[in-house]
Design a protein around this motif. Structure first.
Motif, PDB file in Angstrom:
ATOM      1  N   SER A 105       8.838  -5.443  -3.821  1.00  6.19           N
ATOM      2  CA  SER A 105       8.589  -5.590  -2.370  1.00  6.19           C
ATOM      3  C   SER A 105       8.218  -4.137  -1.658  1.00  6.19           C
ATOM      4  CB  SER A 105       9.717  -6.481  -1.783  1.00  6.19           C
ATOM      5  OG  SER A 105      10.096  -7.335  -2.742  1.00  6.19           O
ATOM      6  N   SER A 106       7.357  -4.277  -0.920  1.00  4.69           N
ATOM      7  CA  SER A 106       6.937  -3.411   0.093  1.00  4.69           C
ATOM      8  C   SER A 106       8.117  -2.643   0.862  1.00  4.69           C
ATOM      9  CB  SER A 106       5.689  -3.619   0.871  1.00  4.69           C
ATOM     10  OG  SER A 106       5.539  -2.602   1.916  1.00  4.69           O
ATOM     11  N   LEU A 107       8.485  -1.699   0.927  1.00  5.11           N
ATOM     12  CA  LEU A 107       9.381  -0.714   1.639  1.00  5.11           C
ATOM     13  C   LEU A 107       8.927  -0.470   3.098  1.00  5.11           C
ATOM     14  CD1 LEU A 107      12.471   0.021   1.604  1.00  5.11           C
ATOM     15  CD2 LEU A 107      11.958   2.084   0.708  1.00  5.11           C
ATOM     16  N   GLY A 108       7.785   0.012   3.063  1.00  4.38           N
ATOM     17  CA  GLY A 108       7.202   0.454   4.218  1.00  4.38           C
ATOM     18  C   GLY A 108       6.308  -0.515   4.973  1.00  4.38           C
ATOM     19  N   ASP A 109       5.082   0.088   5.448  1.00  2.08           N
ATOM     20  CA  ASP A 109       4.106  -0.975   6.348  1.00  2.08           C
ATOM     21  C   ASP A 109       2.826  -1.101   5.619  1.00  2.08           C
ATOM     22  OD1 ASP A 109       3.133   1.671   6.449  1.00  2.08           O
ATOM     23  OD2 ASP A 109       3.254   1.985   8.480  1.00  2.08           O
ATOM     24  N   ALA A 110       2.985  -0.902   4.322  1.00  2.00           N
ATOM     25  CA  ALA A 110       1.743  -1.274   3.551  1.00  2.00           C
ATOM     26  C   ALA A 110       1.111  -2.789   3.941  1.00  2.00           C
ATOM     27  CB  ALA A 110       2.219  -1.191   2.054  1.00  2.00           C
ATOM     28  N   THR A 111      -0.038  -3.014   4.274  1.00  2.00           N
ATOM     29  CA  THR A 111      -0.485  -4.504   4.561  1.00  2.00           C
ATOM     30  C   THR A 111      -0.774  -5.197   3.179  1.00  2.00           C
ATOM     31  OG1 THR A 111      -2.946  -3.520   4.084  1.00  2.00           O
ATOM     32  CG2 THR A 111      -1.833  -3.392   6.494  1.00  2.00           C
ATOM     33  N   SER A 112      -0.711  -4.550   2.106  1.00  4.21           N
ATOM     34  CA  SER A 112      -0.791  -5.650   0.711  1.00  4.21           C
ATOM     35  C   SER A 112      -0.616  -4.571  -0.320  1.00  4.21           C
ATOM     36  CB  SER A 112      -2.168  -6.134   0.707  1.00  4.21           C
ATOM     37  OG  SER A 112      -2.389  -7.053  -0.589  1.00  4.21           O
ATOM     38  N   LEU A 113       0.015  -5.274  -1.454  1.00  4.61           N
ATOM     39  CA  LEU A 113       0.218  -4.326  -2.793  1.00  4.61           C
ATOM     40  C   LEU A 113      -0.913  -5.199  -4.009  1.00  4.61           C
ATOM     41  CD1 LEU A 113       4.027  -4.607  -2.950  1.00  4.61           C
ATOM     42  CD2 LEU A 113       2.820  -2.799  -2.085  1.00  4.61           C
TER      43      LEU A 113
END
Length: 350
Positions: free
Chosen positions: A114-122
């Motif tokens: 799961s994203s921890l920052g402000d990434a828009t997509s993995l």
């Protein structure tokens, strides 16, 4: 094309299957010591196509966000210079997993990312080798890495899509787990229920004789296999697992207040009641003289819905949809029926 109420109910009601043939005891219970091991780790995902953490794309590679994430990664044994975190193709993530307590070193398990920052997509990213620990202050017991799998129907909110993913068999246990105590002939119910526990004990006693199984409390059944199977306890427990029992499933109704879908477990009936809300009146039983109960809105008053006493939840939901009730109104009306005692089922609104 006009849909009938019966056809409409097929779209709005998902009835839980009735386990007429019963379920295996292994599906209803666990054993003493069967406590899953949970691990956690912090890592980075690389290979993103400009959808990584925006805070990493700034010219200031030593920003507070970059420093804090770099420090967290270093604490878990991952050394990443802050300047390496500038590109937008990198994202900080948290990795979690749950594995069987009987998994040995070298065994693989699935991990969640799961994203921890402000990434828009993995989407399209690869998890860099990430140490996994059972506690922050403990040494790593496993590692995780690999390309991530993101479902196309990943939940979207505020333009964010694909911020969580999974890696099938992406985790590897690298340290042999501590020894587990010897198996105890005791079954622990996944959902404690006195009726289900009694049925499990009765089913075991039918196969192995009276007194072999005894209900200790609603959440446990004690087994006394006797001296005959003392040297083959594992075989006895494996045989018990295959016995089928019909579980006592409490009546539940789950309502989605966003789309109005109603999921009901079992054949739940509704008692006499009358509820009015925002131009819709639902009357179950006690129909006025000369009137007739039905499963569709009254032709003279589209906002009035008559249903016979003992109508099913499926009929009520289908009638409310036919009357044009909004999802939030359907949820509120069912909750009101529960409040006045017309519904004995547990109502969950999400």
């Amino acid at each position: 094309m006009r849909l009938t109420v019966a056809a409409l109910s097929a779209f709005v009601i998902l009835a839980a299957p009735l386990h007429a043939q019963g379920e295996r005891i292994s599906d209803l219970t666990t054993r003493v010591g069967d406590v899953p091991r949970r691990v956690i780790g912090y890592g980075i995902v690389v290979g993103l196509d400009g959808t990584g953490d925006r805070s990493f794309g700034s010219a200031n590679g030593a920003s507070q966000t970059v420093r804090s994430v770099a420090n967290a990664l270093r604490r878990f044994g991952v050394e990443v210079p802050p300047e390496r975190l500038r590109p937008r193709n990198v994202a900080a993530v948290i990795v979690t997993a749950e594995m069987s307590p009987y998994l040995h070193a070298g065994g693989r398990f699935e991990v969640q990312v799961s994203s921890l920052g402000d990434a828009t997509s993995l989407r399209g990213g690869v998890l860099w080798t990430t140490p996994l620990v059972t506690d922050v202050d403990q040494p790593p017991v496993a590692t995780a890495q690999g390309p991530m799998l993101i479902s196309d129907d990943n939940f979207r909110v505020q333009g964010r899509n694909g911020n969580s993913a999974r890696i099938p068999e992406g985790g590897v246990l690298e340290v042999e787990p501590p020894a587990i105590a010897a198996l105890t002939p005791k079954l622990l119910l996944r959902r404690p229920d006195l009726t289900t526990a009694s049925r499990i004990a009765d089913a075991v006693n039918v196969v192995y004789g009276n007194g072999v199984a005894k209900v200790e409390d609603p959440g446990s059944v004690v087994l006394n296999p006797g001296a005959k199977v003392a040297d083959n306890l594992l075989g006895f427990l494996a045989s018990v697992d295959t016995i089928q029992v019909r579980a006592n499933e409490p009546a539940r109704i789950v309502i989605d207040a966003r789309n109005g879908s109603v999921v009901v477990g079992g054949d739940v009936r509704v008692g006499t009641a009358a509820v009015s809300q925002r131009g819709i009146t639902l009357r179950i039983g006690a129909v006025a003289a000369g009137g007739a109960a039905g499963t569709a809105p009254d032709s003279l008053n589209p906002g009035l819905l008559h249903l016979p006493e003992g109508a099913s939840v499926q009929d009520v939901a289908a009638g409310l949809h036919a009357a044009g009730a909004r999802p939030s109104e359907i949820a509120s009306l069912f909750d009101a029926l529960r409040e006045v005692g017309a519904l004995s089922a547990r109502v969950t609104i999400r």
